[in-house]
Design a protein around this motif. Structure first.
Motif, PDB file in Angstrom:
ATOM      1  N   PHE A  85       0.830  -1.197   0.000  1.00  0.00           N
ATOM      2  CA  PHE A  85       0.000   0.000   0.000  1.00  0.00           C
ATOM      3  C   PHE A  85       0.866   1.249   0.000  1.00  0.00           C
ATOM      4  CE2 PHE A  85       0.967  -0.658   4.430  1.00  0.00           C
ATOM      5  CZ  PHE A  85       1.154   0.626   4.923  1.00  0.00           C
ATOM      6  N   ILE A  93      -4.852   6.966  -1.221  1.00  0.00           N
ATOM      7  CA  ILE A  93      -4.362   5.637  -0.878  1.00  0.00           C
ATOM      8  C   ILE A  93      -4.366   4.748  -2.113  1.00  0.00           C
ATOM      9  CG2 ILE A  93      -4.779   3.558   0.516  1.00  0.00           C
ATOM     10  CD1 ILE A  93      -6.300   5.366   2.494  1.00  0.00           C
ATOM     11  N   TRP A  95      -4.090   0.740  -2.678  1.00  0.00           N
ATOM     12  CA  TRP A  95      -4.140  -0.546  -1.963  1.00  0.00           C
ATOM     13  C   TRP A  95      -4.049  -1.642  -3.014  1.00  0.00           C
ATOM     14  CZ3 TRP A  95      -4.026  -0.877   3.249  1.00  0.00           C
ATOM     15  CH2 TRP A  95      -4.304  -2.115   3.838  1.00  0.00           C
ATOM     16  N   THR A 104      -6.231  -3.651  -7.657  1.00  0.00           N
ATOM     17  CA  THR A 104      -5.793  -2.411  -7.020  1.00  0.00           C
ATOM     18  C   THR A 104      -6.993  -1.524  -6.742  1.00  0.00           C
ATOM     19  OG1 THR A 104      -3.670  -2.481  -8.204  1.00  0.00           O
ATOM     20  CG2 THR A 104      -4.306  -0.378  -7.223  1.00  0.00           C
TER      21      THR A 104
END
Length: 227
Positions: A85, A93, A95, A104
């Motif tokens: 991450f 963000i 991830w 993703t």
């Protein structure tokens, strides 16, 4: 957007790349006024968060690896995933799930985007079309970065802090979040180390953070991962 779609967005954030099935949305009741903390409890919360803030690093960018275990009502075996991450101030963000299936999730203040293993966008939502995303995305960023100011604003906070680290128990103030999310438990020291999310319908996620490291700026490669 329908209420089911709103709830699906919240569930996607809760699953955060695990790929858990989206179940039928519960009926969302009318908003109610959140409770206001007393002066004494507010002072205790402020003192606690000051101790947490003193331990936290305040890097603009935090990167690391994660392992997640998600327990879903109706499934015998929990769902496991792992990956890496990036949490970047002013950006959002990324991830990236690497196991068991590559995918993703990219969260920014104004959008939520899911990408497949080939990098193609499989789902995208804009806050301009669905304002609730701003609340959800802000909540997720506050949790992953342990932003104490945002946590204080969005949650009723209790917990403890000492030289070995800190633990926080969070109950959402926002009425929409409270209908989906029962509580969050955070644990950490300089960085967040463990996140537990308990949903009102019984699903539960546990995320363990490994090898977290901070830096002042995004690398060119990481910056390119944001839309």
């Amino acid at each position: 957007m329908t209420r089911c779609a709103r709830y699906a967005a919240l569930t996607l954030v809760a699953a955060i790349g695990v790929g858990a099935p989206v179940q039928a949305a519960p009926t969302l009741s009318a908003p109610t006024t959140a409770s206001t903390p007393t002066l004494s409890s507010a002072g205790q919360t402020d003192a606690l968060l000051q101790k947490v803030h003193a331990q936290l690093r305040t890097d603009a960018v935090v990167k690391g690896r994660f392992e997640q275990l998600k327990t879903v009502q109706g499934f015998k075996q929990p769902l496991r995933s792992s990956g890496e991450f990036v949490v970047a101030q002013s950006k959002g963000i990324v991830w990236q799930v690497q196991q068991p299936f590559a995918s993703t999730l990219v969260v920014t203040p104004e959008s939520l985007q899911s990408r497949g293993a080939d990098g193609a966008v499989s789902m995208q939502m804009q806050a301009s079309d669905e304002p609730v995303l701003r609340t959800v995305n802000a909540m997720l960023f506050a949790v992953m970065s342990a932003n104490v100011a945002q946590l204080r604003e969005m949650f009723e906070v209790s917990g403890q802090a000492d030289q070995q680290g800190w633990k926080l128990h969070l109950k959402p103030r926002d009425v929409l979040l409270a209908q989906w999310l029962q509580s969050i438990d955070l644990q950490g020291h300089a960085f967040v180390q463990k996140v537990q999310l308990q949903e009102t319908r019984g699903d539960r996620s546990e995320i363990r953070i490994h090898d977290a490291a901070g830096s002042a700026h995004l690398s060119a490669a990481d910056a390119a991962r944001f839309p």
